[in-house]
Scaffold this motif. Structure first.
Motif, PDB file in Angstrom:
ATOM      1  N   MET A  57       0.854  -1.186   0.000  1.00  0.00           N
ATOM      2  CA  MET A  57       0.000   0.000   0.000  1.00  0.00           C
ATOM      3  C   MET A  57       0.890   1.235   0.000  1.00  0.00           C
ATOM      4  O   MET A  57       1.828   1.330   0.792  1.00  0.00           O
ATOM      5  N   GLU A  58       0.575   2.172  -0.873  1.00  0.00           N
ATOM      6  CA  GLU A  58       1.414   3.355  -0.995  1.00  0.00           C
ATOM      7  C   GLU A  58       1.366   4.199   0.265  1.00  0.00           C
ATOM      8  O   GLU A  58       0.387   4.169   1.016  1.00  0.00           O
ATOM      9  N   ARG A 225       3.430  -8.692   5.967  1.00  0.00           N
ATOM     10  CA  ARG A 225       4.218  -7.475   5.773  1.00  0.00           C
ATOM     11  C   ARG A 225       3.371  -6.393   5.108  1.00  0.00           C
ATOM     12  O   ARG A 225       2.644  -6.654   4.146  1.00  0.00           O
ATOM     13  N   PHE A 226       3.474  -5.170   5.631  1.00  0.00           N
ATOM     14  CA  PHE A 226       2.742  -4.026   5.097  1.00  0.00           C
ATOM     15  C   PHE A 226       3.745  -2.938   4.717  1.00  0.00           C
ATOM     16  O   PHE A 226       4.520  -2.489   5.572  1.00  0.00           O
ATOM     17  N   GLY A 227       3.726  -2.498   3.473  1.00  0.00           N
ATOM     18  CA  GLY A 227       4.655  -1.439   3.105  1.00  0.00           C
ATOM     19  C   GLY A 227       4.415  -0.902   1.715  1.00  0.00           C
ATOM     20  O   GLY A 227       3.747  -1.523   0.881  1.00  0.00           O
ATOM     21  N   ALA A 228       4.987   0.273   1.473  1.00  0.00           N
ATOM     22  CA  ALA A 228       4.988   0.842   0.127  1.00  0.00           C
ATOM     23  C   ALA A 228       6.204   0.344  -0.643  1.00  0.00           C
ATOM     24  O   ALA A 228       6.203   0.308  -1.871  1.00  0.00           O
ATOM     25  N   THR A 229       7.252  -0.028   0.098  1.00  0.00           N
ATOM     26  CA  THR A 229       8.499  -0.489  -0.504  1.00  0.00           C
ATOM     27  C   THR A 229       8.900  -1.820   0.121  1.00  0.00           C
ATOM     28  O   THR A 229       8.842  -1.973   1.336  1.00  0.00           O
ATOM     29  N   PHE A 230       9.305  -2.759  -0.729  1.00  0.00           N
ATOM     30  CA  PHE A 230       9.724  -4.072  -0.250  1.00  0.00           C
ATOM     31  C   PHE A 230      11.195  -4.291  -0.589  1.00  0.00           C
ATOM     32  O   PHE A 230      11.744  -3.628  -1.478  1.00  0.00           O
ATOM     33  N   GLN A 253      -0.033  -9.990  -2.235  1.00  0.00           N
ATOM     34  CA  GLN A 253      -1.401 -10.508  -2.281  1.00  0.00           C
ATOM     35  C   GLN A 253      -2.422  -9.365  -2.407  1.00  0.00           C
ATOM     36  O   GLN A 253      -3.574  -9.581  -2.733  1.00  0.00           O
ATOM     37  N   PHE A 254      -1.973  -8.147  -2.133  1.00  0.00           N
ATOM     38  CA  PHE A 254      -2.769  -6.949  -2.444  1.00  0.00           C
ATOM     39  C   PHE A 254      -1.788  -5.887  -2.879  1.00  0.00           C
ATOM     40  O   PHE A 254      -0.756  -5.690  -2.239  1.00  0.00           O
ATOM     41  N   ASN A 255      -2.095  -5.192  -3.968  1.00  0.00           N
ATOM     42  CA  ASN A 255      -1.140  -4.231  -4.520  1.00  0.00           C
ATOM     43  C   ASN A 255      -1.841  -2.925  -4.866  1.00  0.00           C
ATOM     44  O   ASN A 255      -2.460  -2.791  -5.913  1.00  0.00           O
ATOM     45  N   LEU A 256      -1.787  -1.987  -3.940  1.00  0.00           N
ATOM     46  CA  LEU A 256      -2.234  -0.623  -4.235  1.00  0.00           C
ATOM     47  C   LEU A 256      -0.966   0.160  -4.564  1.00  0.00           C
ATOM     48  O   LEU A 256      -0.292   0.676  -3.684  1.00  0.00           O
ATOM     49  N   ASN A 257      -0.629   0.196  -5.851  1.00  0.00           N
ATOM     50  CA  ASN A 257       0.655   0.781  -6.234  1.00  0.00           C
ATOM     51  C   ASN A 257       0.584   2.297  -6.320  1.00  0.00           C
ATOM     52  O   ASN A 257      -0.479   2.904  -6.178  1.00  0.00           O
TER      53      ASN A 257
END
Length: 991
Positions: A57-58, A225-230, A253-257
């Protein structure tokens, strides 16, 4: 002010993705650990990577909200009750703690998970320090580890930062007490609880690195894991190294880019600016050639210059002001904290105090432009809530701000001087105002100047990592206000009615602190960031959408918000890099040689929203018919479409603009304010003049006149709500207390801390205050409320403890929601005697403006139309949806259409019954029998969203009073529907 949490569609989708990708509990019988009361139930595929989940998530879209709610969901559905949240640093930890323990979050989640609460246990540095030389576990750790499943309404959460998790205190096993009857190592005791681990900011926990090793030592059954950057991984060797993102299961598994976040208006738009420099000064540029722990080598014009540790860069060039030295070390830092890297470019002039003053001055100018707009909010309705405006300054040297021996540093002094000048100028502007809102702003400015001149000013403040543990009470108060008292920082006045003037904040660098606030509208970097770090993360501190003074989060539709980001000249390509980084974040990579399977799926998915029958075969048949692709889906070199010659890839984007809409950030979302392109669209004045007579009527302000039945509706709704038979509105509220209990299990003493309600005492409000607030927020009469309250309290056994803040909030929310549902059609519009300016029209001069910002016409762009009847001069076309908007704009119309075009946002400002305004999308002027007819269109997709019908009713009511002027209004879901309407109006079939 209380922040009001609202769950947004993308957050619901993230929670749904977690639910779908969680495999559930292991139902294996005869497992000796299955009933272990201190630990989580057994999860399917536990301890395996295929069980782990990644949620991308961004920045600014609500990751903390989602993972907090995820814990409630997993507890409710599966009985999981022990979670560990791992964050990179103490500042992010403080932000997470503040959110989970806030009253507004507790109130929000209690609406979904009644009687369930989170017991948050936070491990901080110093918590392991024992007394009398004994080594004891912190009470928070004991609470987390030793709590059992028997407390079915409590979720145990351990919050810890990476440094603390990696500390010796967490791993040693020589404590003077045990946990769970035997464990003497904290990390092993946590592992015994079979935790679910949540990682915030996963790029700071790369696999194979030390902090991820600490995560694995906790032996989590499942990691989310929750993040805008991996993290990145680099497989291969030598020149064959290809960077890949390290995702569990190969993809999130979810991608809010980032592309979706900006294009869907889930974050602020960005304006980037920097001070220009004379060419000779800009060309005086040094490049970092060599970096050693004790020596720095710069090069310019093929000549090398070296300094050793402690030597000043001014010895190389006088432009390196401020006695900046090379401090060296493994991070290769300068004395001002700037970390150097090879090939980095340094411009001496950007290190001077005068240059930083220039950035401060520009930042303050942008602050006050935003602040006046946010305070007045004159483009909406009267008395609309104000928005507190904050600005954030990132600096390189703490001493330049804090100074020494309680004296202000030179930066703070310069800031005060520049701010004072701008305040006095603004105060003079508003000195003789008669407008109520402007009077309030005048008072706010006066209070700001008065505080600034006082001994203990409260206008600006700093917070730095080094402040932790500072013994100075004033500094600690500043830090606490910024990091912990977010609601206070977003408010205009305190409980005593005194103005809260603090709104300028200073910190060091952009990524080290972890603080964020939704109302940051300006960020100024007074020095470069240094190494090539994520540009999205740099602006991330200001991307969140703002909240108004009532705590309501504003969407981009309600109040378009932009972040002004000020940087140095040496980062002048920041906007270009940011756009590139955002576009790279798209999950689908565009191939200009071949139509890939991913590109096909993306186009089909986008088209299905407006045409559910659309499929891959239709797409390929259409492209084949237009001669765009070969049999192997390769793009043909040149294609003729609509008389234009273009490449096969360009032809695809021309026919299906959805492709780039989904993979590239829209132009206008990120603007380089130094660019010559001012992103304005010029009006064709001769065409707009044909609408002049109509616009004289549209410019008149309209008052909403409610039907006489509304008062009766209000009473009916109120009587029903107050007769709350389920006791969901009238609730009791108890104060809470933290209790510490000494346990002596197994002859070993330990402290256990719990939080619980008082047994006998309830929180209650003053009845007069309760009535006054309820009347003010619902527009119901005090007499009516008083009569209904007496009946309600009598029904509840005359227990006046039901008169409390929770009951008040429940009543306000329920009354307003049900009342709005009843009055959607019970009103009309009544024109007033004065006109108001809009985005397209200057009411004072009674003329149309010369140009409008492109963003008001749409977030996407396409080739311009050559139709002379079009309302705008400057290409390209601007639009918000490919279908029907772009199709409408590109259609050819008969000569009877003398004028047509898209209306900018806020062009008409039709007041809504529930506050705010709305503007339709298109206008057509049709010549028929020497009498013009105006067709006004609101476009919506076929699958109308919740609220679209309300907009149709509002606009229909508004245009009803203009029927005699030849105005015909319709909501349309397709370009064909608009075309048919025009044909019927031209032929006279519709009058």
């Amino acid at each position: 002010m209380k922040i009001k949490l609202e769950i947004l569609p993308h957050q619901t989708e993230a929670l749904k993705a977690i639910d779908e990708n969680f495999y559930g509990l292991d139902t294996l019988k005869n497992n000796p650990d299955a009933d272990y009361i201190y630990a989580n139930p057994l999860v399917k595929y536990r301890y395996q990577e295929k069980a782990n989940i990644d949620i991308k998530m961004e920045t600014g879209t609500g990751k903390t909200y989602v993972y907090t709610r995820m814990m409630y969901e997993l507890h409710q559905k599966y009985g999981l009750f022990k979670f560990v949240i791992a964050v990179p640093n103490p500042s992010i930890k403080e932000g997470t703690r503040s959110f989970i323990t806030s009253a507004y979050a507790k109130q929000h989640f209690s609406e979904f998970y009644e009687n369930t609460r989170i017991q948050l246990n936070v491990i901080n540095a110093g918590d392991f320090n024992g007394q009398s030389g004994r080594r004891n576990f912190p009470a928070q750790l004991s609470e987390f580890v030793e709590s059992t499943r028997q407390n079915v309404n409590q979720i145990e959460v351990l919050l810890i930062n990476a440094g603390m998790l990696h500390s010796k205190s967490m791993h040693r096993d020589d404590y003077d007490q045990t946990l769970l009857g035997g464990e003497t190592s904290p990390i092993k005791a946590i592992a015994a609880t079979r935790p679910i681990v949540i990682i915030d900011e996963p790029h700071r926990f790369s696999r194979g690195k030390r902090f991820y090793g600490d995560i694995k030592e906790m032996d989590p059954q499942l990691i989310v894991r929750f993040g805008a950057t991996f993290p990145e991984i680099t497989p291969g060797h030598g020149h064959n190294k290809v960077k890949k993102i390290d995702y569990y299961r190969g993809k999130p598994q979810f991608n809010l880019n980032a592309v979706d976040s900006f294009n869907q208006g889930l974050v602020k738009g960005i304006d980037i600016g920097y001070p220009d420099m004379p060419e000779d000064q800009a060309n005086n540029l040094y490049r970092v050639k060599k970096l050693k722990p004790k020596e720095l080598t710069l090069t310019k014009d093929n000549k090398d210059y070296s300094v050793t540790v402690g030597e000043s860069l001014a010895d190389i060039d006088e432009g390196f002001a401020g006695n900046i030295t090379y401090d060296g070390g493994l991070d290769h830092e300068l004395s001002n904290g700037l970390s150097l890297s090879k090939d980095m470019k340094l411009i001496p002039g950007t290190f001077s105090e005068s240059y930083q003053d220039e950035i401060i001055s520009e930042a303050l100018d942008r602050h006050f432009v935003a602040e006046q707009e946010n305070f007045m909010r004159s483009n909406t309705s009267i008395n609309v809530p104000r928005i507190k405006t904050l600005s954030l300054f990132f600096i390189d040297s703490i001493s330049s701000f804090r100074g020494d021996n309680k004296t202000k540093g030179w930066l703070a002094k310069n800031f005060e001087k520049i701010l004072t000048q701008k305040l006095r100028k603004l105060i003079k502007k508003y000195e003789f105002t008669i407008n109520d809102r402007e009077k309030q702003y005048y008072e706010f400015l006066q209070a700001t100047l008065q505080s600034l001149k006082s001994e203990h000013q409260d206008v600006y403040a700093g917070y730095f990592s080094e402040d932790r543990g500072n013994s100075d009470d004033d500094i600690q108060a500043e830090v606490d206000d910024i990091l912990k008292n977010k609601e206070k920082l977003l408010s205009f006045k305190d409980s005593k009615g005194k103005w809260i003037t603090r709104r300028f904040l200073f910190s060091k660098w952009t990524l080290r602190e972890g603080w964020d606030n939704p109302n940051v509208f300006v960020i100024a970097k007074l020095r470069t960031s240094g190494s090539e770090i994520s540009k999205i993360q740099e602006v991330g501190r200001g991307l969140r959408l703002p909240v108004d003074e009532t705590g309501h989060r504003l969407s981009q539709e309600e109040w378009p918000s932009r972040l002004s980001f000020l940087i140095g000249y040496d980062e002048q390509n920041f906007a270009e890099k940011l756009v590139g980084e955002i576009n790279t974040d798209s999950p689908v990579k565009l191939d200009q040689d071949e139509l890939t399977e991913d590109m096909i799926k993306l186009i089909v998915k986008a088209k299905e929203k407006s045409n559910p029958q659309f499929n891959e075969n239709q797409l390929l048949d259409d492209l084949d018919e237009h001669n765009v692709i070969t049999r192997s889906n390769q793009f043909k070199q040149y294609v003729d479409i609509d008389g234009k010659k273009m490449s096969g890839y360009d032809a695809l984007c021309y026919l299906y603009p959805e492709l780039e809409q989904q993979t590239k950030v829209s132009k206008g979302k990120i603007r380089d304010k130094n660019s010559k392109d001012n992103t304005k669209v010029k009006l064709r004045k001769q065409n707009w003049q044909q609408l002049k007579n109509l616009w004289l009527q549209l410019a008149k302000r309209q008052m909403i006149q409610f039907d006489p039945s509304v008062n009766q509706n209000a009473e009916t709704v109120a009587r029903h709500v107050f007769n709350d038979s389920d006791n969901k509105i009238f609730v009791l509220q108890r104060p809470q207390i933290i209790s510490q209990k000494i346990n002596t299990d197994n002859n070993i003493a330990s402290v256990r801390e719990t939080q619980s309600d008082y047994n006998t005492e309830y929180l209650a409000m003053n009845y007069g205050k309760f009535l006054k607030i309820l009347a003010n927020k619902t527009d119901l009469s005090v007499n009516l409320i008083n009569n209904l309250m007496i009946k309600a309290i009598t029904r509840l056994g005359s227990n006046t403890n039901y008169i409390n803040e929770k009951t008040l909030d429940n009543l306000v929310r329920t009354l307003n929601s049900r009342f709005n549902a009843r009055i959607k059609t019970s009103y009309s519009y009544e024109p007033l005697d004065f006109a108001a300016s809009t985005s397209i029209y200057n009411a004072k001069k009674q003329e149309f403006v010369n140009s409008v910002p492109a963003s008001l016409l749409g977030i996407y762009q396409a080739d311009s139309t050559s139709d002379k009847a079009y309302l705008y001069d400057r290409p390209p076309l601007r639009y918000d949806s490919a279908d029907p908007e772009l199709t409408i704009l590109k259609r050819s119309y008969s000569p009877k259409i003398s004028v047509f075009g898209k209306l900018p946002k806020q062009a008409i400002k039709i007041p809504r019954f529930d506050n705010g305004t709305t503007t339709p999308d298109f206008i057509f002027k049709i010549e028929r029998d020497n009498k013009p007819i105006y067709l006004v269109i609101e476009t919506k997709a076929e699958n109308m969203r919740l609220g679209d019908e309300d907009i149709r009713v509002i606009q229909q009511k508004y245009f009803n009073h203009l029927k005699e002027s030849g105005v015909y209004y319709r909501m349309a879901t397709s370009a064909q529907e608009v075309h048919d309407l025009i044909n019927k109006l031209e032929s006279g079939e519709l009058n």
